[in-house]
Motif scaffolding. Structure first.
Motif, mmCIF file in Angstrom:
data_model
loop_
_atom_site.group_PDB
_atom_site.id
_atom_site.type_symbol
_atom_site.label_atom_id
_atom_site.label_comp_id
_atom_site.label_asym_id
_atom_site.label_seq_id
_atom_site.Cartn_x
_atom_site.Cartn_y
_atom_site.Cartn_z
ATOM 1 N N ALA A 157 11.609 -51.284 51.362
ATOM 2 C CA ALA A 157 10.569 -52.085 50.926
ATOM 3 C C ALA A 157 9.275 -51.264 50.668
ATOM 4 O O ALA A 157 8.383 -52.003 49.812
ATOM 5 C CB ALA A 157 10.654 -53.375 51.839
ATOM 6 N N ASP A 158 9.210 -50.294 51.475
ATOM 7 C CA ASP A 158 7.928 -49.740 51.621
ATOM 8 C C ASP A 158 7.396 -49.328 49.967
ATOM 9 O O ASP A 158 6.295 -49.384 49.579
ATOM 10 C CB ASP A 158 7.847 -48.305 52.244
ATOM 11 C CG ASP A 158 8.155 -48.730 53.661
ATOM 12 O OD1 ASP A 158 8.103 -50.006 54.099
ATOM 13 O OD2 ASP A 158 8.353 -47.762 54.600
ATOM 14 N N ILE A 159 8.321 -48.907 49.180
ATOM 15 C CA ILE A 159 7.915 -48.446 47.801
ATOM 16 C C ILE A 159 7.530 -49.576 46.735
ATOM 17 O O ILE A 159 6.786 -49.366 46.047
ATOM 18 C CB ILE A 159 9.442 -47.794 47.234
ATOM 19 C CG1 ILE A 159 8.927 -47.191 45.748
ATOM 20 C CG2 ILE A 159 10.420 -48.828 46.834
ATOM 21 C CD1 ILE A 159 8.264 -45.671 45.941
ATOM 22 N N TYR A 160 7.918 -50.667 47.190
ATOM 23 C CA TYR A 160 7.295 -51.988 46.475
ATOM 24 C C TYR A 160 5.846 -52.290 46.756
ATOM 25 O O TYR A 160 5.312 -52.737 45.768
ATOM 26 C CB TYR A 160 8.113 -53.324 46.730
ATOM 27 C CG TYR A 160 9.763 -53.303 46.394
ATOM 28 C CD1 TYR A 160 9.578 -54.199 45.074
ATOM 29 C CD2 TYR A 160 10.570 -52.622 46.815
ATOM 30 C CE1 TYR A 160 10.926 -54.037 44.485
ATOM 31 C CE2 TYR A 160 11.776 -52.767 46.250
ATOM 32 C CZ TYR A 160 12.010 -53.420 45.091
ATOM 33 O OH TYR A 160 13.261 -53.482 44.424
ATOM 34 N N PRO B 7 4.048 -53.703 41.121
ATOM 35 C CA PRO B 7 3.999 -52.400 40.180
ATOM 36 C C PRO B 7 5.611 -52.319 39.792
ATOM 37 O O PRO B 7 5.601 -52.044 38.750
ATOM 38 C CB PRO B 7 3.795 -51.539 41.236
ATOM 39 C CG PRO B 7 4.016 -51.669 42.546
ATOM 40 C CD PRO B 7 3.653 -53.100 42.513
ATOM 41 N N ILE B 8 6.543 -52.606 40.664
ATOM 42 C CA ILE B 8 7.838 -52.335 40.377
ATOM 43 C C ILE B 8 8.497 -53.636 39.342
ATOM 44 O O ILE B 8 9.153 -53.408 38.450
ATOM 45 C CB ILE B 8 8.870 -52.699 41.637
ATOM 46 C CG1 ILE B 8 8.263 -51.714 42.906
ATOM 47 C CG2 ILE B 8 10.367 -52.484 41.197
ATOM 48 C CD1 ILE B 8 8.787 -50.162 42.470
ATOM 49 N N ALA B 9 7.763 -54.758 39.434
ATOM 50 C CA ALA B 9 7.870 -55.899 38.466
ATOM 51 C C ALA B 9 7.484 -55.492 37.242
ATOM 52 O O ALA B 9 8.062 -55.820 35.894
ATOM 53 C CB ALA B 9 7.550 -57.210 38.863
ATOM 54 N N THR B 10 6.402 -54.799 37.198
ATOM 55 C CA THR B 10 5.754 -54.553 35.777
ATOM 56 C C THR B 10 6.737 -53.485 35.248
ATOM 57 O O THR B 10 6.867 -53.471 33.982
ATOM 58 C CB THR B 10 4.330 -53.674 36.127
ATOM 59 O OG1 THR B 10 3.584 -54.653 37.121
ATOM 60 C CG2 THR B 10 3.494 -53.545 34.874
ATOM 61 N N LEU B 11 7.114 -52.508 36.209
ATOM 62 C CA LEU B 11 7.844 -51.585 35.600
ATOM 63 C C LEU B 11 9.185 -51.954 34.949
ATOM 64 O O LEU B 11 9.671 -51.744 33.856
ATOM 65 C CB LEU B 11 8.341 -50.401 36.780
ATOM 66 C CG LEU B 11 9.368 -49.443 36.361
ATOM 67 C CD1 LEU B 11 8.825 -48.523 35.391
ATOM 68 C CD2 LEU B 11 9.906 -48.638 37.713
ATOM 69 N N ALA B 12 9.794 -52.873 35.743
ATOM 70 C CA ALA B 12 11.041 -53.614 35.398
ATOM 71 C C ALA B 12 10.913 -54.507 34.036
ATOM 72 O O ALA B 12 11.875 -54.388 32.938
ATOM 73 C CB ALA B 12 11.773 -54.180 36.451
ATOM 74 N N SER C 70 12.648 -41.502 42.630
ATOM 75 C CA SER C 70 13.118 -42.249 41.310
ATOM 76 C C SER C 70 12.313 -43.366 40.617
ATOM 77 O O SER C 70 11.843 -42.976 39.601
ATOM 78 C CB SER C 70 14.586 -43.009 41.370
ATOM 79 O OG SER C 70 15.439 -42.262 41.718
ATOM 80 N N PHE C 71 11.630 -44.024 41.334
ATOM 81 C CA PHE C 71 10.626 -45.191 41.186
ATOM 82 C C PHE C 71 9.396 -44.453 40.765
ATOM 83 O O PHE C 71 8.928 -44.836 39.531
ATOM 84 C CB PHE C 71 10.503 -46.292 42.064
ATOM 85 C CG PHE C 71 11.405 -47.322 42.163
ATOM 86 C CD1 PHE C 71 11.504 -48.043 40.784
ATOM 87 C CD2 PHE C 71 12.267 -47.374 43.297
ATOM 88 C CE1 PHE C 71 12.474 -49.233 40.945
ATOM 89 C CE2 PHE C 71 13.141 -48.579 43.129
ATOM 90 C CZ PHE C 71 13.285 -49.439 42.132
ATOM 91 N N SER C 72 9.018 -43.316 41.402
ATOM 92 C CA SER C 72 7.685 -42.666 41.025
ATOM 93 C C SER C 72 7.998 -41.853 39.514
ATOM 94 O O SER C 72 7.141 -42.067 38.615
ATOM 95 C CB SER C 72 6.939 -41.972 41.943
ATOM 96 O OG SER C 72 8.210 -40.872 42.445
ATOM 97 N N THR C 73 9.037 -41.187 39.437
ATOM 98 C CA THR C 73 9.365 -40.378 38.248
ATOM 99 C C THR C 73 9.657 -41.306 37.164
ATOM 100 O O THR C 73 9.196 -41.089 35.916
ATOM 101 C CB THR C 73 10.715 -39.578 38.483
ATOM 102 O OG1 THR C 73 10.399 -38.838 39.719
ATOM 103 C CG2 THR C 73 10.724 -38.494 37.318
ATOM 104 N N LEU C 74 10.325 -42.366 37.378
ATOM 105 C CA LEU C 74 10.790 -43.330 36.293
ATOM 106 C C LEU C 74 9.515 -44.204 35.754
ATOM 107 O O LEU C 74 9.265 -44.323 34.578
ATOM 108 C CB LEU C 74 11.645 -44.421 36.794
ATOM 109 C CG LEU C 74 12.240 -45.354 35.802
ATOM 110 C CD1 LEU C 74 12.974 -44.829 34.668
ATOM 111 C CD2 LEU C 74 12.880 -46.476 36.476
ATOM 112 N N SER C 75 8.407 -44.600 36.807
ATOM 113 C CA SER C 75 7.174 -45.196 36.246
ATOM 114 C C SER C 75 6.527 -44.444 35.266
ATOM 115 O O SER C 75 6.013 -45.090 34.344
ATOM 116 C CB SER C 75 6.422 -45.397 37.439
ATOM 117 O OG SER C 75 7.184 -46.298 38.541
ATOM 118 N N LEU C 76 6.211 -43.215 35.663
ATOM 119 C CA LEU C 76 5.456 -42.249 34.754
ATOM 120 C C LEU C 76 6.159 -41.806 33.660
ATOM 121 O O LEU C 76 5.240 -41.119 32.804
ATOM 122 C CB LEU C 76 4.850 -41.094 35.861
ATOM 123 C CG LEU C 76 4.026 -41.449 36.908
ATOM 124 C CD1 LEU C 76 3.671 -40.145 37.814
ATOM 125 C CD2 LEU C 76 2.768 -42.120 36.468
#
Lengths: 84, 529
Positions: B35-38, B283-288, B262-268
């Motif tokens: 959960a920390d990444i969220y 941030p993750i919902a924004t990305l999705a 993955s999430f940090s590389t994907l986001s940028l």
């Protein structure tokens, strides 16, 4: 003192083995996709190399474990077949 | 008769039920770490900008070493308490206490931080609450409705935990599985259909942070890995922990590391870092929602996912802190009050209620500041880095002072060292590297985290005063240690865990040691009896 083996040889093929196989294949596909797309774009950055290699390594590991466990399963199966 | 009844009561008082399975153990850790990444992605990207994946990778290297150390220690000493227990055994009572208070701080903030973040994702569906702001005197733009939601969430989780580990572990398992599937879907579809490597390269090259921004970002990135401790907390309630813990820990380490990267590389590779930084709450919902084909559905679904996994993480925080303080109380490092077990559910009732209340107070405090999430995130790393520094020292020292305890898993990279008495000790190189890494992080946290720099030392001093008063009042040594029969304790722990093979190995090692020393072994006598 030698650390003991953590996972005993499998006695049967379960849905978890199937899950591991699918996960391994997916990781390989994703790893290659990241690397190939980066190369095709002409600019390779450390994060994309790192992540691509990590996914490929994970996929290879998962599939390797799957093959080893399948061989163990076959060995047990053949042994019990001979005895029984 | 009276003695037997007293012994039975003591055993009942100390025992927690062993209900957690392989999947439960993995999910217990995943619910906390995953959960920390969220919560962390937005605040890390706001600092480390285009170099965020590198910040996550550096933190990830330290995290892997912490994870390996915990895997060895938790499988060797499967008791609730984790870092504090290892420091207690390796270094003595006061160090056990200091490691414990670091981790208590960590867990308590965990409860507040993730309850706030979880309800933040829920507010994705209730924009009225998300945007509600009032000013009361000097308190400008505070959101009491969001605070109330978080408080209710903590209270609900406390009740769930009071009911017992079986229920709350099942809760982790179901939600964790759902989250794993959704997270994987976002990563796969994102990398295949939306990720632009040239955009990542542009941000990497032209949006680099300054050194101080990068250090701050890296120290925040470590919080996206904190929580592996949960597995060792769960060790006392896990069936056959010496077998299960290494399997689940190693899987967990890799899973979480790869998700964070993955999430940090994907986001940028999809969005500019400034946009993610401004959407710190989700941030993750924004990305999705920016992923083609699935974006329309993925936005709300990810908000739901974020809410559930963060709630699970807050739940892990309550479980972790209650078990930790229970263990500290058992070893006379904290008041006996925490040691009370619920008569029906056999859960540490006072510990659960006490620290849930502290979590609620922290939540209210954070909402009195301009950015509640940032305030809590700022505090988070200080306790973890302090506790983990002592864990590495304990890992090294326990190899010397307790070479006889069976270690189902060894951290890789050991150097054999022959001692004067002829015995060989395996010195863990990772212990030294990990110590350097975590200690450096501790210094960076003190140097760059404004609130942590003040609150951290205040917390340590306040707890040390409590410790001194408590130990003096109970006529216990303040700087020395209460005598412990660790050998007997280890046999009891492994027997309770049903690790009979390890009990036998341990006893044989002790008998062999006593024979070498030319003394009569009490374990040999016990075997004859």
């Amino acid at each position: 003192m030698k650390p003991r083996k953590l996972v005993p040889p499998p006695e049967t093929v379960t849905w978890q083995d199937g899950y591991r196989f699918v996960l391994g294949v997916l990781s390989l596909v994703l790893g290659f996709a990241i690397l190939i797309r980066s190369i095709l774009a002409g600019i390779i950055t450390p994060p994309s190399i790192l992540l691509g290699v990590l996914f490929i390594a994970f996929g290879v590991y998962r599939l390797y474990v799957g093959v080893v466990r399948y061989q163990q399963y076959r060995a047990i199966h053949q042994k019990s077949h001979k005895n029984g | 008769m009276a003695i037997a009844a007293e012994q039975k009561e003591t055993i009942e008082k100390l025992e927690l039920r062993r209900e957690v399975t392989v999947w439960g153990s993995f999910m217990w850790g995943y619910a906390d770490v995953g959960a920390d990444i969220y919560a962390a992605l937005g605040i890390v990207i706001a600092s480390a900008m285009g170099w965020s994946p590198l910040a996550f990778a550096i933190a990830g290297v330290i995290y892997v070493m912490i994870g390996l150390a915990f895997t060895e220690l938790a499988s060797s000493y499967p008791v609730a308490g984790g870092g504090h227990y290892y420091s207690l055994r390796g270094l003595g009572d006061i160090w056990g206490f200091i490691a414990g208070i670091g981790l208590i701080l960590d867990y308590t903030i965990d409860i507040a931080l993730f309850a706030v973040a979880s309800t933040g994702y829920i507010n994705f569906f209730i924009p009225f609450i998300r945007d509600f702001k009032i000013t009361i005197g000097p308190l400008v733009n505070i959101n009491p409705l969001w605070a109330l939601e978080a408080v209710i969430a903590i209270a609900m989780l406390a009740i769930l935990n009071l009911r017992g580990v079986k229920e709350s572990s099942r809760f982790n398992e179901v939600l964790g599985a759902f989250d794993l599937v959704i997270e994987s879907s976002i990563i796969i579809t994102g990398f295949l259909f939306a990720w632009r490597p040239e955009f990542l390269a542009w941000q990497w090259k032209f949006q680099a942070p300054t050194l101080s921004q990068f250090l701050y970002g890296s120290s925040l990135a470590i919080i996206s890995f904190v929580g592996l401790e949960s597995i060792s907390q769960a060790a006392q309630e896990t069936r056959r922990p010496a077998t299960i813990i290494p399997r689940t820990s190693l899987t967990l380490i890799f899973t979480v590391l790869i998700y964070a990267l993955s999430f940090s590389t994907l986001s940028l590779g999809i969005l500019p870092w400034q946009l993610i930084a401004t959407r710190e709450g989700d941030p993750i919902a924004t990305l999705a929602s920016n992923i083609p084909y699935i974006g329309m559905l993925a936005g709300p679904l990810t908000a739901l996912l974020g809410a559930t996994i963060l709630l699970t993480s807050a739940n892990s925080g309550i479980m972790g802190v209650s078990r930790l303080i229970f263990s500290m109380s058992h070893f006379h490092l904290a008041s006996e009050w925490f040691n009370k077990v619920h008569r029906k559910y056999r859960t540490p009732i006072n510990a659960i209620i006490g620290f849930s209340l502290v979590g609620i107070l922290l939540t209210i405090f954070s909402f009195l500041t301009p950015r509640a999430l940032d305030t809590l995130g700022n505090l988070y790393a200080i306790g973890a880095s302090m506790g983990y520094t002592l864990v590495f020292i304990s890992l090294i020292r326990l190899r010397f002072v307790d070479p006889y305890s069976p270690r189902p898993y060894h951290v890789p990279g050991n150097i054999k060292w022959k001692r004067k008495d002829g015995t060989i000790v395996q010195v863990p190189v990772i212990g030294f590297l990990g110590f350097l890494g975590v200690f450096s992080l501790f210094i960076v946290v003190l140097a760059t985290h404004d609130i942590g720099r003040i609150f951290g030392p205040i917390w340590i001093v306040a707890c040390l005063i409590y410790y001194i008063v408590y130990r003096k009042r109970n006529k216990l040594p303040v700087f020395g240690s209460v005598p412990h029969d660790w050998e007997k304790e280890q046999v009891q722990v492994l027997t309770s865990a049903e690790e009979y093979e390890l009990v036998e190995q341990y006893k044989q090692a002790l008998i062999h040691r006593d024979r070498e020393r030319g003394i009569k072994s009490r374990w040999a006598e016990e075997e004859i009896e």
